[in-house]
Design a protein around this motif. Structure first.
Motif, PDB file in Angstrom:
ATOM      1  N   ASN A   1       0.847  -1.174   0.000  1.00 44.41           N
ATOM      2  CA  ASN A   1       0.000   0.000   0.000  1.00 44.41           C
ATOM      3  C   ASN A   1       0.899   1.246   0.000  1.00 44.41           C
ATOM      4  OD1 ASN A   1      -1.685   2.167   0.612  1.00 44.41           O
ATOM      5  ND2 ASN A   1      -2.993   0.940   1.950  1.00 44.41           N
ATOM      6  N   SER A   2       0.989   1.911  -1.136  1.00 49.42           N
ATOM      7  CA  SER A   2       1.894   3.061  -1.260  1.00 49.42           C
ATOM      8  C   SER A   2       1.419   4.283  -0.478  1.00 49.42           C
ATOM      9  CB  SER A   2       2.105   3.421  -2.729  1.00 49.42           C
ATOM     10  OG  SER A   2       0.878   3.771  -3.321  1.00 49.42           O
ATOM     11  N   ALA A   3       0.187   4.273  -0.001  1.00 50.52           N
ATOM     12  CA  ALA A   3      -0.283   5.357   0.865  1.00 50.52           C
ATOM     13  C   ALA A   3       0.239   5.162   2.287  1.00 50.52           C
ATOM     14  CB  ALA A   3      -1.807   5.407   0.873  1.00 50.52           C
ATOM     15  N   GLN A   4       0.682   3.933   2.609  1.00 52.88           N
ATOM     16  CA  GLN A   4       1.184   3.622   3.942  1.00 52.88           C
ATOM     17  C   GLN A   4       2.684   3.335   3.968  1.00 52.88           C
ATOM     18  OE1 GLN A   4      -1.260   0.232   4.876  1.00 52.88           O
ATOM     19  NE2 GLN A   4      -2.991   1.486   5.499  1.00 52.88           N
ATOM     20  N   LEU A   5       3.214   2.789   2.872  1.00 49.19           N
ATOM     21  CA  LEU A   5       4.617   2.352   2.838  1.00 49.19           C
ATOM     22  C   LEU A   5       5.365   2.938   1.659  1.00 49.19           C
ATOM     23  CD1 LEU A   5       4.073  -1.471   3.467  1.00 49.19           C
ATOM     24  CD2 LEU A   5       4.651   0.273   5.165  1.00 49.19           C
ATOM     25  N   ILE A   6       6.666   3.114   1.863  1.00 53.46           N
ATOM     26  CA  ILE A   6       7.577   3.531   0.798  1.00 53.46           C
ATOM     27  C   ILE A   6       8.617   2.438   0.641  1.00 53.46           C
ATOM     28  CG2 ILE A   6       9.332   5.204   0.093  1.00 53.46           C
ATOM     29  CD1 ILE A   6       7.827   7.279   1.844  1.00 53.46           C
TER      30      ILE A   6
ATOM     31  N   ILE B   1      14.362  -6.656   2.599  1.00 52.12           N
ATOM     32  CA  ILE B   1      13.550  -5.654   1.917  1.00 52.12           C
ATOM     33  C   ILE B   1      13.035  -4.652   2.955  1.00 52.12           C
ATOM     34  CG2 ILE B   1      11.559  -5.255   0.410  1.00 52.12           C
ATOM     35  CD1 ILE B   1      11.697  -8.276  -0.288  1.00 52.12           C
ATOM     36  N   PRO B   2      13.667  -3.466   3.034  1.00 52.79           N
ATOM     37  CA  PRO B   2      13.233  -2.468   4.022  1.00 52.79           C
ATOM     38  C   PRO B   2      12.135  -1.551   3.480  1.00 52.79           C
ATOM     39  CG  PRO B   2      15.246  -1.749   2.977  1.00 52.79           C
ATOM     40  CD  PRO B   2      14.892  -3.072   2.365  1.00 52.79           C
ATOM     41  N   PHE B   3      11.226  -1.201   4.355  1.00 53.54           N
ATOM     42  CA  PHE B   3      10.163  -0.248   4.030  1.00 53.54           C
ATOM     43  C   PHE B   3      10.277   0.946   4.953  1.00 53.54           C
ATOM     44  CE2 PHE B   3       8.495  -4.186   2.393  1.00 53.54           C
ATOM     45  CZ  PHE B   3       7.863  -3.807   1.224  1.00 53.54           C
ATOM     46  N   GLN B   4       9.751   2.075   4.492  1.00 56.11           N
ATOM     47  CA  GLN B   4       9.646   3.267   5.318  1.00 56.11           C
ATOM     48  C   GLN B   4       8.172   3.642   5.415  1.00 56.11           C
ATOM     49  OE1 GLN B   4      11.993   6.124   3.193  1.00 56.11           O
ATOM     50  NE2 GLN B   4      13.929   5.284   3.925  1.00 56.11           N
ATOM     51  N   SER B   5       7.854   4.322   6.472  1.00 58.72           N
ATOM     52  CA  SER B   5       6.491   4.800   6.658  1.00 58.72           C
ATOM     53  C   SER B   5       6.233   5.953   5.694  1.00 58.72           C
ATOM     54  CB  SER B   5       6.316   5.270   8.104  1.00 58.72           C
ATOM     55  OG  SER B   5       5.061   5.865   8.265  1.00 58.72           O
ATOM     56  N   ALA B   6       5.086   5.910   5.017  1.00 61.49           N
ATOM     57  CA  ALA B   6       4.700   7.008   4.124  1.00 61.49           C
ATOM     58  C   ALA B   6       4.018   8.082   4.966  1.00 61.49           C
ATOM     59  CB  ALA B   6       3.764   6.514   3.030  1.00 61.49           C
ATOM     60  N   GLY B   7       4.578   9.268   4.939  1.00 68.71           N
ATOM     61  CA  GLY B   7       4.003  10.362   5.724  1.00 68.71           C
ATOM     62  C   GLY B   7       4.070  10.056   7.208  1.00 68.71           C
TER      63      GLY B   7
ATOM     64  N   PHE C   1       2.882 -10.698   4.179  1.00 64.43           N
ATOM     65  CA  PHE C   1       3.710 -10.405   5.341  1.00 64.43           C
ATOM     66  C   PHE C   1       3.282  -9.069   5.932  1.00 64.43           C
ATOM     67  CE2 PHE C   1       6.249 -12.726   2.194  1.00 64.43           C
ATOM     68  CZ  PHE C   1       6.531 -13.858   2.917  1.00 64.43           C
ATOM     69  N   GLU C   2       3.462  -8.940   7.249  1.00 69.71           N
ATOM     70  CA  GLU C   2       3.117  -7.699   7.956  1.00 69.71           C
ATOM     71  C   GLU C   2       4.322  -6.785   8.063  1.00 69.71           C
ATOM     72  OE1 GLU C   2       1.361  -8.183  11.805  1.00 69.71           O
ATOM     73  OE2 GLU C   2      -0.177  -9.545  11.053  1.00 69.71           O
ATOM     74  N   VAL C   3       4.066  -5.505   7.919  1.00 68.12           N
ATOM     75  CA  VAL C   3       5.054  -4.462   8.157  1.00 68.12           C
ATOM     76  C   VAL C   3       4.373  -3.450   9.071  1.00 68.12           C
ATOM     77  CG1 VAL C   3       6.463  -2.650   7.113  1.00 68.12           C
ATOM     78  CG2 VAL C   3       6.128  -4.809   5.902  1.00 68.12           C
ATOM     79  N   SER C   4       5.061  -3.025  10.131  1.00 70.02           N
ATOM     80  CA  SER C   4       4.407  -2.104  11.053  1.00 70.02           C
ATOM     81  C   SER C   4       5.343  -1.004  11.537  1.00 70.02           C
ATOM     82  CB  SER C   4       3.857  -2.878  12.262  1.00 70.02           C
ATOM     83  OG  SER C   4       4.893  -3.540  12.932  1.00 70.02           O
ATOM     84  N   PHE C   5       4.737   0.126  11.864  1.00 67.60           N
ATOM     85  CA  PHE C   5       5.461   1.295  12.360  1.00 67.60           C
ATOM     86  C   PHE C   5       4.761   1.835  13.588  1.00 67.60           C
ATOM     87  CE2 PHE C   5       6.428   1.001   7.900  1.00 67.60           C
ATOM     88  CZ  PHE C   5       7.794   1.201   7.871  1.00 67.60           C
TER      89      PHE C   5
END
Length: 161
Positions: free
Chosen positions: A62-67, A118-124, A157-161
């Motif tokens: 979800n690009s609105a949530q993750l980068i 595979i790292p993700f960042q929080s979008a906004g 898979f889950e990704v959380s911030f």
């Protein structure tokens, strides 16, 4: 009763090789007992009974949530190359292979390979849990022959911030 038992044994002998050759992908943190509250990456592990020379998959998020920064994806296997590209909004393709023809996973020495980070960042200012899905997964064995993947449906898979 004897005929039934013979039939069961024959079925096991015929079909067991098909199940033994299946590979499996999973997130390393799902196998660990301690989970952190924030999990901002996927540590993809490959388990197989056959040699694996290449892996390709698409990843949806979800690009609105993750980068996802495709340049930040890291191979955990020395000497391998990762090719990645963002295909569209929230979709990326990842290809992992060796430029010298070396195996990603050598089944004669180990059946598990810590494949990719595979790292993700929080979008906004997103805070919470988001889901990442792997699809169109292809594993290449010797001579480019496809290796069957256990059909978990789907690989989420889950990704959380």
């Amino acid at each position: 009763m004897k005929n039934t038992m013979k039939l069961i044994i024959i079925c096991i002998l015929i079909f067991s090789p098909h199940f033994a050759d299946e590979a499996e992908l999973y997130d390393l943190s799902t196998k660990l007992e301690e989970h952190s509250i924030q999990k901002s990456n996927i540590q993809l592990v490959l388990k197989a009974d056959k040699d694996i020379y290449g892996v390709q998959f698409d990843i949806s998020y979800n690009s609105a949530q993750l980068i996802l920064d495709d340049d930040a994806i890291i191979s955990n296997i020395p000497g391998n190359k990762i090719y990645s590209s963002i295909k569209g909004d929230g979709i990326a393709r990842i290809l992992i292979l060796s430029l010298t023809g070396e195996k990603l996973l050598d089944a004669t020495t180990d059946s598990i390979a810590d494949l990719i980070h595979i790292p993700f960042q929080s979008a906004g200012k997103f805070r919470g849990t988001s889901f990442v899905e792997l699809f169109d997964i292809t594993l290449a064995g010797r001579a480019g022959l496809e290796v069957d993947l256990k059909s978990y449906s789907p690989y989420i898979f889950e990704v959380s911030f």
